[in-house]
Design a protein around this motif. Sequence first.
Motif, PDB file in Angstrom:
ATOM      1  N   LEU A 109     -21.761  22.425  22.389  1.00  0.00           N
ATOM      2  CA  LEU A 109     -22.640  23.583  22.233  1.00  0.00           C
ATOM      3  C   LEU A 109     -24.054  23.140  21.878  1.00  0.00           C
ATOM      4  O   LEU A 109     -25.042  23.695  22.380  1.00  0.00           O
ATOM      5  CB  LEU A 109     -22.084  24.517  21.156  1.00  0.00           C
ATOM      6  CG  LEU A 109     -20.853  25.302  21.586  1.00  0.00           C
ATOM      7  CD1 LEU A 109     -20.248  26.031  20.414  1.00  0.00           C
ATOM      8  CD2 LEU A 109     -21.218  26.291  22.673  1.00  0.00           C
ATOM      9  N   LEU A 132     -29.451  27.642  19.124  1.00  0.00           N
ATOM     10  CA  LEU A 132     -28.142  27.113  19.527  1.00  0.00           C
ATOM     11  C   LEU A 132     -28.032  25.646  19.128  1.00  0.00           C
ATOM     12  O   LEU A 132     -27.030  25.202  18.555  1.00  0.00           O
ATOM     13  CB  LEU A 132     -27.967  27.280  21.035  1.00  0.00           C
ATOM     14  CG  LEU A 132     -26.665  26.799  21.657  1.00  0.00           C
ATOM     15  CD1 LEU A 132     -25.486  27.391  20.941  1.00  0.00           C
ATOM     16  CD2 LEU A 132     -26.607  27.175  23.118  1.00  0.00           C
ATOM     17  N   ALA A 139     -23.473  22.795  11.359  1.00  0.00           N
ATOM     18  CA  ALA A 139     -22.038  22.585  11.146  1.00  0.00           C
ATOM     19  C   ALA A 139     -21.679  21.123  11.376  1.00  0.00           C
ATOM     20  O   ALA A 139     -20.844  20.565  10.668  1.00  0.00           O
ATOM     21  CB  ALA A 139     -21.239  23.487  12.068  1.00  0.00           C
TER      22      ALA A 139
ATOM     23  N   PRO B 136     -33.298  41.256  33.869  1.00  0.00           N
ATOM     24  CA  PRO B 136     -33.945  39.944  33.832  1.00  0.00           C
ATOM     25  C   PRO B 136     -33.465  39.063  32.684  1.00  0.00           C
ATOM     26  O   PRO B 136     -33.531  37.849  32.785  1.00  0.00           O
ATOM     27  CB  PRO B 136     -35.427  40.281  33.682  1.00  0.00           C
ATOM     28  CG  PRO B 136     -35.480  41.674  33.227  1.00  0.00           C
ATOM     29  CD  PRO B 136     -34.260  42.350  33.737  1.00  0.00           C
ATOM     30  N   TYR B 137     -32.993  39.678  31.589  1.00  0.00           N
ATOM     31  CA  TYR B 137     -32.666  38.852  30.423  1.00  0.00           C
ATOM     32  C   TYR B 137     -31.181  38.603  30.280  1.00  0.00           C
ATOM     33  O   TYR B 137     -30.694  38.336  29.189  1.00  0.00           O
ATOM     34  CB  TYR B 137     -33.214  39.515  29.156  1.00  0.00           C
ATOM     35  CG  TYR B 137     -34.711  39.507  29.117  1.00  0.00           C
ATOM     36  CD1 TYR B 137     -35.396  38.305  29.000  1.00  0.00           C
ATOM     37  CD2 TYR B 137     -35.446  40.672  29.235  1.00  0.00           C
ATOM     38  CE1 TYR B 137     -36.772  38.276  28.981  1.00  0.00           C
ATOM     39  CE2 TYR B 137     -36.818  40.654  29.221  1.00  0.00           C
ATOM     40  CZ  TYR B 137     -37.476  39.450  29.095  1.00  0.00           C
ATOM     41  OH  TYR B 137     -38.829  39.412  29.097  1.00  0.00           O
ATOM     42  N   VAL B 138     -30.435  38.688  31.389  1.00  0.00           N
ATOM     43  CA  VAL B 138     -28.982  38.543  31.258  1.00  0.00           C
ATOM     44  C   VAL B 138     -28.594  37.151  30.742  1.00  0.00           C
ATOM     45  O   VAL B 138     -27.647  36.998  29.973  1.00  0.00           O
ATOM     46  CB  VAL B 138     -28.282  38.866  32.601  1.00  0.00           C
ATOM     47  CG1 VAL B 138     -28.679  37.872  33.673  1.00  0.00           C
ATOM     48  CG2 VAL B 138     -26.795  38.892  32.436  1.00  0.00           C
ATOM     49  N   LEU B 139     -29.405  36.145  31.117  1.00  0.00           N
ATOM     50  CA  LEU B 139     -29.074  34.796  30.639  1.00  0.00           C
ATOM     51  C   LEU B 139     -29.274  34.675  29.136  1.00  0.00           C
ATOM     52  O   LEU B 139     -28.569  33.915  28.467  1.00  0.00           O
ATOM     53  CB  LEU B 139     -29.931  33.767  31.367  1.00  0.00           C
ATOM     54  CG  LEU B 139     -29.471  33.463  32.788  1.00  0.00           C
ATOM     55  CD1 LEU B 139     -30.466  32.573  33.476  1.00  0.00           C
ATOM     56  CD2 LEU B 139     -28.115  32.794  32.766  1.00  0.00           C
ATOM     57  N   ALA B 140     -30.228  35.468  28.602  1.00  0.00           N
ATOM     58  CA  ALA B 140     -30.426  35.446  27.151  1.00  0.00           C
ATOM     59  C   ALA B 140     -29.170  35.946  26.449  1.00  0.00           C
ATOM     60  O   ALA B 140     -28.758  35.395  25.421  1.00  0.00           O
ATOM     61  CB  ALA B 140     -31.623  36.307  26.769  1.00  0.00           C
ATOM     62  N   ILE B 143     -26.669  33.084  26.594  1.00  0.00           N
ATOM     63  CA  ILE B 143     -26.965  32.001  25.644  1.00  0.00           C
ATOM     64  C   ILE B 143     -26.689  32.481  24.223  1.00  0.00           C
ATOM     65  O   ILE B 143     -26.167  31.734  23.390  1.00  0.00           O
ATOM     66  CB  ILE B 143     -28.428  31.536  25.782  1.00  0.00           C
ATOM     67  CG1 ILE B 143     -28.694  31.062  27.207  1.00  0.00           C
ATOM     68  CG2 ILE B 143     -28.720  30.407  24.830  1.00  0.00           C
ATOM     69  CD1 ILE B 143     -30.150  30.814  27.493  1.00  0.00           C
ATOM     70  N   ALA B 144     -27.006  33.757  23.944  1.00  0.00           N
ATOM     71  CA  ALA B 144     -26.751  34.282  22.605  1.00  0.00           C
ATOM     72  C   ALA B 144     -25.257  34.283  22.310  1.00  0.00           C
ATOM     73  O   ALA B 144     -24.843  34.035  21.171  1.00  0.00           O
ATOM     74  CB  ALA B 144     -27.318  35.692  22.480  1.00  0.00           C
ATOM     75  N   MET B 146     -23.135  32.083  23.361  1.00  0.00           N
ATOM     76  CA  MET B 146     -22.795  30.702  22.996  1.00  0.00           C
ATOM     77  C   MET B 146     -23.271  30.404  21.572  1.00  0.00           C
ATOM     78  O   MET B 146     -22.601  29.687  20.812  1.00  0.00           O
ATOM     79  CB  MET B 146     -23.465  29.731  23.970  1.00  0.00           C
ATOM     80  CG  MET B 146     -22.784  29.681  25.309  1.00  0.00           C
ATOM     81  SD  MET B 146     -21.183  28.891  25.147  1.00  0.00           S
ATOM     82  CE  MET B 146     -20.297  29.633  26.472  1.00  0.00           C
ATOM     83  N   LEU B 147     -24.432  30.956  21.225  1.00  0.00           N
ATOM     84  CA  LEU B 147     -24.966  30.765  19.873  1.00  0.00           C
ATOM     85  C   LEU B 147     -24.004  31.344  18.847  1.00  0.00           C
ATOM     86  O   LEU B 147     -23.699  30.721  17.823  1.00  0.00           O
ATOM     87  CB  LEU B 147     -26.332  31.444  19.792  1.00  0.00           C
ATOM     88  CG  LEU B 147     -27.031  31.489  18.448  1.00  0.00           C
ATOM     89  CD1 LEU B 147     -27.317  30.097  17.969  1.00  0.00           C
ATOM     90  CD2 LEU B 147     -28.328  32.259  18.566  1.00  0.00           C
ATOM     91  N   LEU B 149     -20.827  31.764  19.281  1.00  0.00           N
ATOM     92  CA  LEU B 149     -19.629  30.911  19.261  1.00  0.00           C
ATOM     93  C   LEU B 149     -19.851  29.715  18.348  1.00  0.00           C
ATOM     94  O   LEU B 149     -18.996  29.366  17.524  1.00  0.00           O
ATOM     95  CB  LEU B 149     -19.304  30.442  20.686  1.00  0.00           C
ATOM     96  CG  LEU B 149     -18.121  29.493  20.812  1.00  0.00           C
ATOM     97  CD1 LEU B 149     -16.848  30.162  20.372  1.00  0.00           C
ATOM     98  CD2 LEU B 149     -17.983  28.981  22.227  1.00  0.00           C
ATOM     99  N   ALA B 150     -21.042  29.103  18.462  1.00  0.00           N
ATOM    100  CA  ALA B 150     -21.348  27.953  17.606  1.00  0.00           C
ATOM    101  C   ALA B 150     -21.317  28.373  16.143  1.00  0.00           C
ATOM    102  O   ALA B 150     -20.744  27.673  15.293  1.00  0.00           O
ATOM    103  CB  ALA B 150     -22.714  27.373  17.971  1.00  0.00           C
ATOM    104  N   VAL B 153     -17.583  29.022  15.057  1.00  0.00           N
ATOM    105  CA  VAL B 153     -16.783  27.805  14.884  1.00  0.00           C
ATOM    106  C   VAL B 153     -17.257  27.033  13.657  1.00  0.00           C
ATOM    107  O   VAL B 153     -16.445  26.558  12.844  1.00  0.00           O
ATOM    108  CB  VAL B 153     -16.867  26.934  16.154  1.00  0.00           C
ATOM    109  CG1 VAL B 153     -16.211  25.597  15.930  1.00  0.00           C
ATOM    110  CG2 VAL B 153     -16.207  27.639  17.305  1.00  0.00           C
ATOM    111  N   GLY B 154     -18.582  26.958  13.499  1.00  0.00           N
ATOM    112  CA  GLY B 154     -19.124  26.244  12.343  1.00  0.00           C
ATOM    113  C   GLY B 154     -18.704  26.911  11.041  1.00  0.00           C
ATOM    114  O   GLY B 154     -18.257  26.236  10.105  1.00  0.00           O
ATOM    115  N   TYR B 156     -16.151  28.828  10.527  1.00  0.00           N
ATOM    116  CA  TYR B 156     -14.709  28.645  10.337  1.00  0.00           C
ATOM    117  C   TYR B 156     -14.434  27.286   9.726  1.00  0.00           C
ATOM    118  O   TYR B 156     -13.699  27.159   8.746  1.00  0.00           O
ATOM    119  CB  TYR B 156     -13.973  28.775  11.672  1.00  0.00           C
ATOM    120  CG  TYR B 156     -12.587  28.186  11.628  1.00  0.00           C
ATOM    121  CD1 TYR B 156     -11.574  28.818  10.913  1.00  0.00           C
ATOM    122  CD2 TYR B 156     -12.306  26.979  12.252  1.00  0.00           C
ATOM    123  CE1 TYR B 156     -10.323  28.258  10.834  1.00  0.00           C
ATOM    124  CE2 TYR B 156     -11.053  26.418  12.171  1.00  0.00           C
ATOM    125  CZ  TYR B 156     -10.060  27.058  11.465  1.00  0.00           C
ATOM    126  OH  TYR B 156      -8.829  26.493  11.376  1.00  0.00           O
TER     127      TYR B 156
END
Lengths: 481, 186
Positions: A109, A132, A139, B136-140, B143-144, B146-147, B149-150, B153-154, B156
């Motif tokens: 990530l 990100l 972590a 236009p901002y679908v990739l944002a 990415i958010a 994934m952010l 998710l990080a 997980v962190g 946790y």
Amino acid sequence: MSTADLLALLPLLVLSVGALLLMLQIAFIRNVQFSSALTLLIFALAALSCGPATDYAPRLVTPLLIADKLALLFTALFCLAGFVTTVLSMDYMQRRGDQPEEYYLLLILSSLGACVLAYAEHLGSLILGMELLSVALYALIAYPDKSILPLEAASKYLVLSGAASATLLFGFALLYAITGSLGFSDLGTQLATQPSGNIMLLVAMALILAGLGFKLSLVPFHMWTPDVYQGAPSPVTGFLASVAKAAIFLLFLRLFIDAKLYRYNMLLNCLALVAILSMLVGNVLALQQDNIKRMLSYSSIAHMGYLLIILVVCGSSNNRALAIEAASYYLIAYTATTLAAFGLLSLISAQQQQRENVLLDDVSGLFWQQPLLAGLMLIALLSLAGIPLTAGFVAKFYIFSAAISGYHWGLIAALILGSAIGIYYYLRVIFYMSKRNSPSYTLASTASGWHISSLSTALMIIILLLGTAPQPLMAYLRSIL
Amino acid sequence: MMESLFYLASFIALVATVLALSRANATHALIYLIVSLLAVAVIFFLLGAPFAAALEVLIYAGAIMVLFIFVIMMLNLGDSGVAKERQWLSPRYWIVPGLLAAILFGEMLVALQHHSAALSGKMISPKAVALELFGPYVLAVEIASMLLLAGLVGAYHLGRRFLARTEMEEELQEELKEQEQQRAQP
């Protein structure tokens, strides 16, 4: 989004899908060996997928990301750096902490964040990529379970990095208030219509400079660096020092060029001042360290100072192409060299149960015990010092010639002085490594195995090749810029 | 007229934030922080972004602050905590935040009467926000995700060490009890 758009983003997609696959694997079967193998595969695939993606470059994919060849080159570099970090982490994580599987997920990530930064063409993707990268790093820094030092380092990094992001966001908000646009090139065209004495613009630039300066640990904002580098697990330190720094600098360069920030003399003067301070303070403080990790952290401050020279050189349009080329070369050389240097440190500290420190005494006599690893460290340190035949020399030569072509004598003086100081403390480590019959001879037991030796050989060859035969990469850089 | 509403809300936001920073008691500070967030929401509303205002109230003043209060309540366990809480209910603790919130409420009413009191003269509807986010901002958004998710997980992994520790302590205590019982039997 069309197929071509998706293909241009192929490395990012591979990394994202890989992160999801790894997450599912951890959810169903916990197995470290399998996780690390999967991570290696994902990084290798992502790096390879940059090849087919270049057919579609340059291409603006939604207003957020631009898939040009520079972005793809650095995406490949970051994925390879992630690969190297994974190999270095394998022994380290097996010894420390239970549940080491998520470590690899966070590493993927974090690399994804760095790759997004390489692609970023919009303040929105800039912030998201940067967050990100850093959220996964918080972590990762605190990952080892049983010790207090990583936790301290992570909380320091969390608080200060959060403050820096807030500063950066405030600067972006002011820029948006002035121009009404968030894309880098839009900003460039809109800012051209503004008077350069606009007070809001000055404040915005100061805030942005402070925020990015923190992330790059430039001198007035460098206080966190040694503590975080020392406390973090050594493979993560290597990742933080190489990939995170390179990604943020690349992004700064893109913002600087695309938004035409080089038009503002005030900003250029500030950058020159920060560069000189970083070069001198970083090198002088590195002199006083006995801990190799802290020494390398101060030296990374100095290296970011050298890189800032590039931005100042970009001020005149004649030298801009040379400056960007120099910056790209320097970033590639610096990433390879830093990974090599921290690679050895993580192999040493993999054997230590609790202590995260690597003192000068710990490496004494290493040459006589582990010639291959000591050779890797030797070449990495010589490259950091900028000795000929290594990548660092060509990179520094590049910066030097860029600075001379712009007649920036003050910066050149600081560069020479800083490099001269640097040679002393880099050579001191080599001196310790070559000591015979030292009392702490036995401490320097390192992890070994065929993967370690092949990785060290590969890194050594890369650094030497970049130093002795830089023409192919130079030609490639010239063709894509 | 509308400008004065904006300046009033900004003033309240600043005052509430300064008061939040200077309170010695965490709960009082939180109440002022909520007032400050409400003031920011009113500013968003006046600027013509009712959706952002609603999100500000729901997420910041609502969800996140409730979490904060839960944590603080958990730290203040015991009878002395109850006595303290009774003491906090005296008017001198809630009168100022209440007054500030009442002013903000009044501002909202005035703004609503003047029909979409947008300072900018333009209302951004939730639909417009959604079209931007998934256009236009679908990739944002991706990415958010994934952010998040990080972050998940962190959190946790870092939180797990405390869970693991309490489990270990419980096991240890059970073992100690068993040992004591065995000693007591013969």
